[in-house]
Design a protein around this motif. Structure first.
Motif, PDB file in Angstrom:
ATOM      1  N   GLY A   1       0.791  -1.225   0.000  1.00 32.05           N
ATOM      2  CA  GLY A   1       0.000   0.000   0.000  1.00 32.05           C
ATOM      3  C   GLY A   1       0.820   1.269   0.000  1.00 32.05           C
ATOM      4  N   GLY A   2       2.149   1.134   0.074  1.00 33.76           N
ATOM      5  CA  GLY A   2       3.025   2.302   0.061  1.00 33.76           C
ATOM      6  C   GLY A   2       3.067   3.072   1.355  1.00 33.76           C
ATOM      7  N   SER A   3       2.470   2.537   2.431  1.00 26.71           N
ATOM      8  CA  SER A   3       2.318   3.304   3.664  1.00 26.71           C
ATOM      9  C   SER A   3       3.489   3.091   4.612  1.00 26.71           C
ATOM     10  N   ASN A   4       4.375   4.073   4.643  1.00 27.27           N
ATOM     11  CA  ASN A   4       5.434   4.138   5.646  1.00 27.27           C
ATOM     12  C   ASN A   4       5.526   5.583   6.119  1.00 27.27           C
ATOM     13  N   ALA A   5       6.506   5.880   6.955  1.00 28.88           N
ATOM     14  CA  ALA A   5       6.582   7.234   7.526  1.00 28.88           C
ATOM     15  C   ALA A   5       6.753   8.288   6.441  1.00 28.88           C
ATOM     16  N   LEU A   6       7.568   8.009   5.426  1.00 31.30           N
ATOM     17  CA  LEU A   6       7.750   8.965   4.338  1.00 31.30           C
ATOM     18  C   LEU A   6       6.434   9.213   3.608  1.00 31.30           C
ATOM     19  N   ALA A   7       5.693   8.149   3.333  1.00 29.29           N
ATOM     20  CA  ALA A   7       4.419   8.283   2.627  1.00 29.29           C
ATOM     21  C   ALA A   7       3.418   9.088   3.444  1.00 29.29           C
ATOM     22  N   VAL A   8       3.362   8.830   4.736  1.00 29.38           N
ATOM     23  CA  VAL A   8       2.429   9.564   5.599  1.00 29.38           C
ATOM     24  C   VAL A   8       2.762  11.047   5.600  1.00 29.38           C
ATOM     25  N   ARG A   9       4.044  11.366   5.681  1.00 28.95           N
ATOM     26  CA  ARG A   9       4.434  12.778   5.633  1.00 28.95           C
ATOM     27  C   ARG A   9       4.112  13.378   4.269  1.00 28.95           C
ATOM     28  N   GLY A  10       4.215  12.564   3.211  1.00 28.70           N
ATOM     29  CA  GLY A  10       3.832  13.045   1.891  1.00 28.70           C
ATOM     30  C   GLY A  10       2.351  13.343   1.795  1.00 28.70           C
ATOM     31  N   CYS A  11       1.535  12.541   2.472  1.00 32.83           N
ATOM     32  CA  CYS A  11       0.081  12.749   2.448  1.00 32.83           C
ATOM     33  C   CYS A  11      -0.359  13.900   3.349  1.00 32.83           C
ATOM     34  N   ARG A  12       0.525  14.369   4.202  1.00 33.57           N
ATOM     35  CA  ARG A  12       0.169  15.520   5.047  1.00 33.57           C
ATOM     36  C   ARG A  12      -0.186  16.736   4.189  1.00 33.57           C
TER      37      ARG A  12
ATOM     38  N   ALA B   1      -2.836   4.804  13.788  1.00 34.45           N
ATOM     39  CA  ALA B   1      -2.158   5.438  14.921  1.00 34.45           C
ATOM     40  C   ALA B   1      -0.670   5.111  14.914  1.00 34.45           C
ATOM     41  N   ALA B   2      -0.330   3.855  14.592  1.00 35.83           N
ATOM     42  CA  ALA B   2       1.083   3.465  14.544  1.00 35.83           C
ATOM     43  C   ALA B   2       1.825   4.209  13.438  1.00 35.83           C
ATOM     44  N   LEU B   3       1.175   4.391  12.289  1.00 35.17           N
ATOM     45  CA  LEU B   3       1.801   5.141  11.196  1.00 35.17           C
ATOM     46  C   LEU B   3       2.045   6.590  11.602  1.00 35.17           C
ATOM     47  N   GLN B   4       1.088   7.200  12.284  1.00 32.11           N
ATOM     48  CA  GLN B   4       1.299   8.575  12.749  1.00 32.11           C
ATOM     49  C   GLN B   4       2.440   8.657  13.759  1.00 32.11           C
ATOM     50  N   THR B   5       2.553   7.650  14.611  1.00 35.95           N
ATOM     51  CA  THR B   5       3.642   7.642  15.577  1.00 35.95           C
ATOM     52  C   THR B   5       4.988   7.548  14.870  1.00 35.95           C
ATOM     53  N   ARG B   6       5.083   6.690  13.860  1.00 34.51           N
ATOM     54  CA  ARG B   6       6.346   6.570  13.127  1.00 34.51           C
ATOM     55  C   ARG B   6       6.673   7.831  12.342  1.00 34.51           C
TER      56      ARG B   6
ATOM     57  N   ARG C   1      -1.762  12.561  15.591  1.00 37.55           N
ATOM     58  CA  ARG C   1      -1.913  13.928  15.113  1.00 37.55           C
ATOM     59  C   ARG C   1      -3.312  14.130  14.529  1.00 37.55           C
ATOM     60  N   GLY C   2      -3.913  15.266  14.832  1.00 37.28           N
ATOM     61  CA  GLY C   2      -5.180  15.636  14.249  1.00 37.28           C
ATOM     62  C   GLY C   2      -6.348  14.858  14.822  1.00 37.28           C
ATOM     63  N   SER C   3      -7.525  15.238  14.367  1.00 39.76           N
ATOM     64  CA  SER C   3      -8.763  14.571  14.775  1.00 39.76           C
ATOM     65  C   SER C   3      -9.203  13.661  13.640  1.00 39.76           C
ATOM     66  N   TRP C   4      -9.311  12.370  13.915  1.00 39.45           N
ATOM     67  CA  TRP C   4      -9.723  11.432  12.870  1.00 39.45           C
ATOM     68  C   TRP C   4     -10.479  10.256  13.467  1.00 39.45           C
ATOM     69  N   SER C   5     -11.300   9.643  12.628  1.00 40.94           N
ATOM     70  CA  SER C   5     -12.062   8.473  13.033  1.00 40.94           C
ATOM     71  C   SER C   5     -12.310   7.605  11.812  1.00 40.94           C
ATOM     72  N   LEU C   6     -12.823   6.396  12.067  1.00 38.64           N
ATOM     73  CA  LEU C   6     -13.112   5.435  11.002  1.00 38.64           C
ATOM     74  C   LEU C   6     -14.554   4.960  11.116  1.00 38.64           C
ATOM     75  N   ASP C   7     -15.158   4.685   9.963  1.00 41.13           N
ATOM     76  CA  ASP C   7     -16.443   3.992   9.958  1.00 41.13           C
ATOM     77  C   ASP C   7     -16.263   2.741   9.104  1.00 41.13           C
ATOM     78  N   THR C   8     -16.371   1.580   9.720  1.00 45.71           N
ATOM     79  CA  THR C   8     -16.003   0.318   9.080  1.00 45.71           C
ATOM     80  C   THR C   8     -17.170  -0.407   8.419  1.00 45.71           C
ATOM     81  N   ARG C   9     -18.275   0.261   8.183  1.00 39.84           N
ATOM     82  CA  ARG C   9     -19.493  -0.429   7.731  1.00 39.84           C
ATOM     83  C   ARG C   9     -19.629  -0.538   6.213  1.00 39.84           C
ATOM     84  N   PHE C  10     -18.715   0.034   5.451  1.00 46.05           N
ATOM     85  CA  PHE C  10     -18.978   0.187   4.025  1.00 46.05           C
ATOM     86  C   PHE C  10     -17.964  -0.532   3.136  1.00 46.05           C
TER      87      PHE C  10
END
Length: 308
Positions: free
Chosen positions: A161-172, A224-229, A235-244
């Motif tokens: 999925g390309g998700s590491n600390a660099l990717a997360v900072r890129g998505c900021r 949460a772990a990705l944000q920590t790394r 960071r920020g206010s976020w939530s998930l809805d897993t029904r869809f």
């Protein structure tokens, strides 16, 4: 000064040469399913960033391509992975070797599906591994074995999925581009990297909403772990809805197909089925449930286009 007898290594290609369209445009759409609840709907058109490296794939891959320094790029995905296709396209465009580790060794001798065929057409070398090994790919010993078997021990490794600390900072930057534009910014989630970065980039009075496209309750902990790394903590206010998720990744039953067809006809927007359709369906359902107060401005991040 470099000796004339020492060959000079080629410079690593800079993704900026591909001229991404940034910031991506924001388009308001009028849809009575939102309007009658007092909700304004915006579409954040990340699908228009680049014709081959679309949406969050650009934001995640660009910093990793720079970090790779011209080395071969190795990454992971299932048989229908958008991330594998995007990585293969990046390799073709920038002249980089790419290796895709595909979940499921039972696929080795089968004809390639259109998604994997596109990967090979773009020059990606595919290596299939059994599902048990794939699940343990983050363990150092297992990863080393995969790299040896794929003849890719010198490769730069990008996670599934390309998700590491660099990717997360890129998505900021996605969140930063939406500051002052919306009260809620929503995105479909696979591995949580885009949500992690989006939430970190939004202003304090905004929140991010993730709509997972896979079954299971693992994504909150992963995000949460990705944000920590990436940032040292949540960071920020976020939530998930897993029904869809409609039964899981790559599941697109008739109800979802009909919804996507209808949205396309209403708004002249090609709707990608695996992520974007589930996001938009979820936002309609949540709006009808009264999840967003009257006067809310809601931004939906359009991360991809239908595969063709």
């Amino acid at each position: 000064m470099t000796s004339p007898d020492v060959p000079r290594l080629p410079e690593a290609p800079d993704p900026a040469v591909l001229q991404p369209r940034l910031p991506s445009p924001v388009r308001e759409v009028v849809d009575e399913r939102f309007a009658r609840h007092g909700v304004q709907l915006l579409l954040k058109r990340d699908d228009l960033i680049h014709p081959d490296l679309i949406g969050n794939k650009w934001r995640k891959l660009a910093p990793n391509l720079r970090a790779a320094g011209g080395r071969p790029l190795l990454t992971f995905g299932g048989a229908y992975s958008n991330h594998l296709r995007a990585t293969a396209a990046a390799g073709r465009l920038l002249g980089l070797e790419t290796i895709g580790i595909v979940r499921g060794d039972e696929l080795t001798d089968r004809p390639l599906n259109p998604s994997l065929a596109r990967c090979t057409a773009d020059g990606m070398r595919l290596h299939f591994v059994d599902r048990s090994t794939y699940r343990r790919k983050s363990e150092p010993g297992t990863l080393a074995g995969i790299l040896r078997a794929a003849d890719a021990e010198e490769a730069y490794v990008v996670p599934e999925g390309g998700s590491n600390a660099l990717a997360v900072r890129g998505c900021r930057t996605l969140g930063e581009e939406l500051r002052g534009r919306a009260d809620v910014a929503a995105v479909a989630c696979g591995t949580g990297g885009t949500l992690a970065g989006l939430a970190a980039g939004l202003a304090a009075n905004q929140r991010a909403l993730g709509i997972p496209v896979l079954k299971g309750d693992f994504l909150a902990a992963d995000t949460a772990a990705l944000q920590t790394r990436a940032f040292g903590g949540r960071r920020g206010s976020w939530s998930l809805d897993t029904r869809f998720h409609f039964g899981g990744y790559a599941r697109t039953p008739g109800e979802l197909e009909a919804f996507a067809d209808d949205f396309e006809s209403r708004h002249a927007l090609p709707v990608e089925r695996l992520y974007v359709a589930k996001l938009l369906y979820g936002l309609v359902a949540l709006t009808e449930e009264g999840a967003f107060p009257w006067g809310t401005t809601l931004a939906a991040v359009i991360t991809g286009l239908p595969f063709s």
